[in-house]
Design a protein around this motif. Sequence first.
Motif, PDB file in Angstrom:
ATOM      1  N   ASN A  76      -4.690 -17.795 -69.728  1.00 39.26           N
ATOM      2  CA  ASN A  76      -5.715 -16.192 -69.538  1.00 39.26           C
ATOM      3  C   ASN A  76      -4.781 -16.260 -67.934  1.00 39.26           C
ATOM      4  N   GLY A  77      -4.537 -16.870 -67.025  1.00 36.20           N
ATOM      5  CA  GLY A  77      -4.104 -16.924 -65.411  1.00 36.20           C
ATOM      6  C   GLY A  77      -3.373 -18.076 -65.056  1.00 36.20           C
ATOM      7  N   LEU A  78      -2.350 -17.854 -64.450  1.00 28.89           N
ATOM      8  CA  LEU A  78      -1.639 -18.669 -64.050  1.00 28.89           C
ATOM      9  C   LEU A  78      -1.740 -19.451 -62.723  1.00 28.89           C
ATOM     10  N   PHE A  79      -1.650 -20.849 -62.647  1.00 24.52           N
ATOM     11  CA  PHE A  79      -1.825 -22.059 -61.633  1.00 24.52           C
ATOM     12  C   PHE A  79      -1.761 -21.868 -60.772  1.00 24.52           C
ATOM     13  N   ASP A  80      -2.065 -22.141 -58.861  1.00 23.90           N
ATOM     14  CA  ASP A  80      -2.328 -22.331 -58.629  1.00 23.90           C
ATOM     15  C   ASP A  80      -0.842 -23.325 -57.890  1.00 23.90           C
ATOM     16  N   VAL A  81      -1.280 -24.635 -58.463  1.00 24.71           N
ATOM     17  CA  VAL A  81      -0.604 -26.106 -57.680  1.00 24.71           C
ATOM     18  C   VAL A  81       0.031 -26.626 -59.613  1.00 24.71           C
ATOM     19  N   ALA A  82       1.329 -26.777 -59.496  1.00 27.03           N
ATOM     20  CA  ALA A  82       1.608 -27.611 -60.498  1.00 27.03           C
ATOM     21  C   ALA A  82       2.011 -29.019 -60.180  1.00 27.03           C
ATOM     22  N   LEU A  83       1.019 -30.173 -60.539  1.00 26.96           N
ATOM     23  CA  LEU A  83       1.192 -31.163 -60.167  1.00 26.96           C
ATOM     24  C   LEU A  83       2.663 -32.387 -61.973  1.00 26.96           C
ATOM     25  N   ALA A  84       3.346 -33.224 -61.141  1.00 24.98           N
ATOM     26  CA  ALA A  84       4.032 -34.059 -62.043  1.00 24.98           C
ATOM     27  C   ALA A  84       3.928 -35.402 -60.975  1.00 24.98           C
ATOM     28  N   THR A  85       3.671 -36.580 -61.631  1.00 27.85           N
ATOM     29  CA  THR A  85       3.836 -37.905 -61.030  1.00 27.85           C
ATOM     30  C   THR A  85       4.221 -39.195 -62.104  1.00 27.85           C
ATOM     31  N   ASP A  86       5.714 -39.110 -61.706  1.00 28.45           N
ATOM     32  CA  ASP A  86       6.115 -40.719 -62.058  1.00 28.45           C
ATOM     33  C   ASP A  86       6.791 -40.169 -63.639  1.00 28.45           C
TER      34      ASP A  86
END
Length: 186
Positions: free
Chosen positions: A79-89
């Motif tokens: 119900n709410g968007l995220f401020d930060v997305a993270l993806a590692t390798d």
Amino acid sequence: LAKKRVIEFGCGTGIGGLALMLADELSAPSVMCFTDNDPAALRVCERNCSVNNLSEESYAVKEFPWGCDISVLDEPLSNGLFDVALATDVLYDVDLIDPLFTSVGSCIREDGIFILSHIPRACYNDNNPPEAIEDLEKYIIDQAANYGLDLITTISPPREEELQENILKWCARTAFFAGSIIIFRR
């Protein structure tokens, strides 16, 4: 990342998100959503969150196949968007780039940040465009733009001629040959 809503794509055991949650109480995200498409990895991630005593209100561990949008997550996460997305390798196959960017684009708010830690070791097949094979990092950056993700910066290891001998006493020279952190803004 203090008090931000963060989602990690391809979390595996959760080590990246756990590092953010445990590094410093004042700078920890308010919500950390660990996602992966591997149920076995998610079980290990859940155990790691529990063993590290994360409060159950501060995180969620969810199965999330790339290419889907945020609606596949349960309330209240969807119900709410995220401020930060993270993806590692996570880009070990060129064919994963578009599904990853589709999901990232649906999950972060306008002006949100996507941090991609990238090691160039992708598998290629006959259907991959030649530009992906020639310069994978440039291809990733170009594809991100198609999903409304604009490059902010890249952070790369030093070139071989920039390495200082005192560093090489404790770290193998080959550790610096590839990879980068690519940061985008939506």
